[in-house]
Design an enzyme around this catalytic site. Sequence first.
Site, PDB file in Angstrom:
ATOM      1  N   CYS A  89       0.840  -1.201   0.000  1.00 48.02           N
ATOM      2  CA  CYS A  89       0.000   0.000   0.000  1.00 48.02           C
ATOM      3  C   CYS A  89       0.881   1.261   0.000  1.00 48.02           C
ATOM      4  CB  CYS A  89      -0.998  -0.033   1.149  1.00 48.02           C
ATOM      5  SG  CYS A  89      -2.367   1.143   0.934  1.00 48.02           S
ATOM      6  N   HIS A 199      -3.659  -4.840  -0.537  1.00 46.86           N
ATOM      7  CA  HIS A 199      -3.289  -5.470   0.732  1.00 46.86           C
ATOM      8  C   HIS A 199      -3.370  -6.992   0.603  1.00 46.86           C
ATOM      9  CE1 HIS A 199      -3.211  -1.909   3.412  1.00 46.86           C
ATOM     10  NE2 HIS A 199      -4.089  -1.415   2.551  1.00 46.86           N
ATOM     11  N   GLU A 201      -2.489  -9.122   2.752  1.00 44.71           N
ATOM     12  CA  GLU A 201      -2.874  -9.671   4.055  1.00 44.71           C
ATOM     13  C   GLU A 201      -4.382  -9.609   4.281  1.00 44.71           C
ATOM     14  OE1 GLU A 201      -2.446  -5.279   5.008  1.00 44.71           O
ATOM     15  OE2 GLU A 201      -1.679  -6.719   3.537  1.00 44.71           O
TER      16      GLU A 201
END
Length: 218
Positions: A89, A199, A201
Amino acid sequence: MELTASAPRKKVVVFDYGFGNVRSAERALAHVGAEVEITRDFDRAMNAEGLLVPGVGAFAACMAGLKEARGDWLVGRRLAGGRPVMGICVGMQILFGRGIEHGVETEGLDEWPGTVGPLKADVVPHMGWNTVEAAGDSLLFAGLPADARYYFVHSYAVHDWELEVGNPHLAAPKVTWATHGERFVAAVENGPLWATQFHPEKSGDAGAQLLTNWINTL
């Protein structure tokens, strides 16, 4: 998407400079088999097999926090030694030459030339799931279908890739794109330096596979 039990656990540091979702990144990396530590200790981050640099918020604030934690030196020294770094990001955005937010220009790490500027779209921020146009022969997106979706949250992006040849001692850059109102850089692979605007994750199984692909290169 987990590494096999027999695979060695790679040591990854999530760099904690105050501007990232470090706990989410830690959980995601641990889920795919890495040995993860959250720290801002320079030596521990320098010696890890992989360094992940997260980032949320404003470009200028992230750069200030990174410099205060000596993260600019850390990234530069690791890359000079060919040691893997991955930005996520705003952690990707600060790898470029400069960022412009609300008319204010801030110098980035300048690992890649280019400008981070406002995303021009009917709906901003770009928040939610989107597909990408993965670079040919991408290692980052290996094993992932073309229609896989990734989670984005951002109002700024890099709209033009300016590095034509790059460092002759590094692998040629592989650039992945996405579209929200306009086309923008979604990910880059360039020797030991990888980065994503989205992202991983927070991107479910696709993100887990992507992180596994990175860990397998460490």
